[in-house]
Write a protein that holds these residues in place. Structure first.
Motif, PDB file in Angstrom:
ATOM      1  N   ALA A  15      -5.036   8.685   9.123  1.00 49.09           N
ATOM      2  CA  ALA A  15      -4.529   9.705  10.301  1.00 49.09           C
ATOM      3  C   ALA A  15      -5.229   9.823  11.612  1.00 49.09           C
ATOM      4  O   ALA A  15      -4.365  10.378  12.454  1.00 49.09           O
ATOM      5  N   SER A  16      -6.213   9.234  11.575  1.00 50.91           N
ATOM      6  CA  SER A  16      -6.980   9.401  13.111  1.00 50.91           C
ATOM      7  C   SER A  16      -6.459   8.087  13.991  1.00 50.91           C
ATOM      8  O   SER A  16      -6.932   7.896  15.065  1.00 50.91           O
ATOM      9  N   GLN A  17      -5.633   7.274  13.465  1.00 54.22           N
ATOM     10  CA  GLN A  17      -5.294   5.910  14.182  1.00 54.22           C
ATOM     11  C   GLN A  17      -4.225   6.595  15.099  1.00 54.22           C
ATOM     12  O   GLN A  17      -3.537   7.290  15.204  1.00 54.22           O
ATOM     13  N   PRO A  18      -4.309   5.646  16.505  1.00 56.33           N
ATOM     14  CA  PRO A  18      -3.337   5.960  17.481  1.00 56.33           C
ATOM     15  C   PRO A  18      -1.785   5.577  16.696  1.00 56.33           C
ATOM     16  O   PRO A  18      -0.987   6.145  17.683  1.00 56.33           O
ATOM     17  N   ASP A  19      -1.798   4.848  16.142  1.00 57.07           N
ATOM     18  CA  ASP A  19      -0.282   4.295  15.465  1.00 57.07           C
ATOM     19  C   ASP A  19      -0.148   4.593  14.071  1.00 57.07           C
ATOM     20  O   ASP A  19      -1.113   4.936  13.289  1.00 57.07           O
ATOM     21  N   MET A  20       0.943   4.472  13.604  1.00 54.81           N
ATOM     22  CA  MET A  20       1.032   4.636  11.923  1.00 54.81           C
ATOM     23  C   MET A  20       1.146   3.499  11.300  1.00 54.81           C
ATOM     24  O   MET A  20       1.701   3.485  10.022  1.00 54.81           O
ATOM     25  N   THR A  21       0.871   2.148  11.921  1.00 56.10           N
ATOM     26  CA  THR A  21       1.049   0.844  11.406  1.00 56.10           C
ATOM     27  C   THR A  21       0.435   0.962   9.829  1.00 56.10           C
ATOM     28  O   THR A  21       1.057   0.338   8.951  1.00 56.10           O
ATOM     29  N   HIS A  22      -0.915   1.358   9.988  1.00 57.91           N
ATOM     30  CA  HIS A  22      -1.692   1.010   8.623  1.00 57.91           C
ATOM     31  C   HIS A  22      -1.272   2.152   7.573  1.00 57.91           C
ATOM     32  O   HIS A  22      -1.203   1.911   6.245  1.00 57.91           O
ATOM     33  N   ALA A  23      -0.812   3.204   8.166  1.00 61.55           N
ATOM     34  CA  ALA A  23      -0.428   4.306   7.186  1.00 61.55           C
ATOM     35  C   ALA A  23       1.050   3.970   6.463  1.00 61.55           C
ATOM     36  O   ALA A  23       1.045   4.202   4.892  1.00 61.55           O
ATOM     37  N   MET A  24       1.746   3.527   7.358  1.00 55.28           N
ATOM     38  CA  MET A  24       2.975   2.983   6.882  1.00 55.28           C
ATOM     39  C   MET A  24       3.008   1.906   5.841  1.00 55.28           C
ATOM     40  O   MET A  24       3.643   1.688   5.123  1.00 55.28           O
ATOM     41  N   SER A  25       1.857   1.043   6.191  1.00 56.00           N
ATOM     42  CA  SER A  25       1.595  -0.396   5.452  1.00 56.00           C
ATOM     43  C   SER A  25       1.333   0.238   3.915  1.00 56.00           C
ATOM     44  O   SER A  25       1.466  -0.418   2.972  1.00 56.00           O
ATOM     45  N   LEU A  26       0.436   1.286   4.023  1.00 54.29           N
ATOM     46  CA  LEU A  26      -0.171   1.922   2.582  1.00 54.29           C
ATOM     47  C   LEU A  26       1.160   2.325   1.838  1.00 54.29           C
ATOM     48  O   LEU A  26       1.271   1.729   0.717  1.00 54.29           O
ATOM     49  N   LEU A  27       2.073   3.209   2.465  1.00 55.18           N
ATOM     50  CA  LEU A  27       3.001   3.692   1.775  1.00 55.18           C
ATOM     51  C   LEU A  27       4.271   2.639   1.258  1.00 55.18           C
ATOM     52  O   LEU A  27       4.705   2.928   0.095  1.00 55.18           O
ATOM     53  N   THR A  28       4.258   1.810   2.270  1.00 55.14           N
ATOM     54  CA  THR A  28       5.125   0.428   1.757  1.00 55.14           C
ATOM     55  C   THR A  28       4.657  -0.191   0.693  1.00 55.14           C
ATOM     56  O   THR A  28       5.362  -0.606  -0.303  1.00 55.14           O
ATOM     57  N   ARG A  29       3.345  -0.517   0.530  1.00 60.52           N
ATOM     58  CA  ARG A  29       2.818  -1.427  -0.498  1.00 60.52           C
ATOM     59  C   ARG A  29       2.809  -0.393  -1.827  1.00 60.52           C
ATOM     60  O   ARG A  29       3.281  -1.086  -2.734  1.00 60.52           O
TER      61      ARG A  29
END
Length: 252
Positions: A104-118
């Protein structure tokens, strides 16, 4: 799973790398994992009581996840976390709060959406998806990241989402938006909620009402509050229609 064995962890202790490799190996060899791969069951549906991870392995994983986050190796942290979840551990046994806060602290949602997608494409992990979404969205609201929270809401609203919102999730979004002045977004969540034939809680209704009042929308607040008096099937349809008109006529 074989691709996970080839992941690299620069700057991470070799013992932790060995734990990751051991985890992948144990998952592949586990009757529990094999039965899930063939049957599509979720962990909560499986009759297997096999414990895959030892206390020592959990400790090593919990030491590794924060270190990966601190070194900004979030892609690796996503891989490790989603792999560990395949072993069906209690969510509280992992350093998940540290991991979610880093996402949640990242400047974009790349890794957050990667987690949800996985998680979305790993049915055995479905029971973890709802609590992880709640933690992620709560963290976004705490960090005043409303666009990111709305993106997560839109993601779980998709027809192919394995995690449809429930009363608690709807309430988190309504409270998060309305209490910070994003009342229009809160109304859209409420519209989706009643459209799914889910009655809003007293707290959610009060939150929307007070949000409208704070924006000096006295007429809309009163109309909606009156409609909240009846939340049977017909009442929900009336609320939905009222929200549709309110959102369509909304002007900042």
């Amino acid at each position: 799973m074989s691709s996970l064995r080839r992941l690299h962890f620069p700057g991470v202790p070799s013992k932790a790398i060995a734990i990751f490799g051991s985890l992948c190996h144990k998952l592949l060899a586990s009757p529990f994992y094999s039965s899930l791969s063939s049957s599509g069951e979720s962990p909560l549906q499986s009759d297997s009581t096999e414990r895959i991870l030892t206390d020592e392995e959990l400790t090593e994983i919990n030491l590794l996840i924060p270190r990966l986050c601190d070194s900004n190796q979030l892609a690796t942290a996503v891989n490790l976390t989603t792999t560990a979840l395949l072993a069906n551990p209690p969510l509280k046994s992992l350093s998940i709060s540290v991991f979610i806060d880093s996402l949640a602290s990242q400047p974009d949602m790349t890794h957050a959406m990667s987690l949800l997608t996985r998680l979305k494409f790993t049915p055995p992990s479905y029971p973890y998806l709802r609590p992880i979404i709640i933690m992620l969205v709560t963290s976004y609201f705490n960090k005043y990241k409303y666009k990111e929270a709305l993106k997560v809401f839109n993601w779980i609203q998709r027809p192919d989402s394995p995690c449809s919102p429930d009363e608690k999730i709807y309430g988190i979004f309504i409270h998060g938006f309305c209490r910070k002045g994003f009342v229009l977004e809160g109304l859209k969540v409420l519209r989706a909620m009643v459209g799914a034939n889910t009655a809003p809680t007293c707290d959610s209704k009060d939150c929307v009402y007070r949000g409208l009042l704070r924006q000096a929308r006295i007429k809309e607040a009163k109309e909606l509050n009156d409609a909240f008096g009846c939340v049977d099937v017909a009442g929900l349809k009336r609320i939905s229609l009222l929200l549709e008109n309110m959102i369509a006529e909304w002007k900042d």
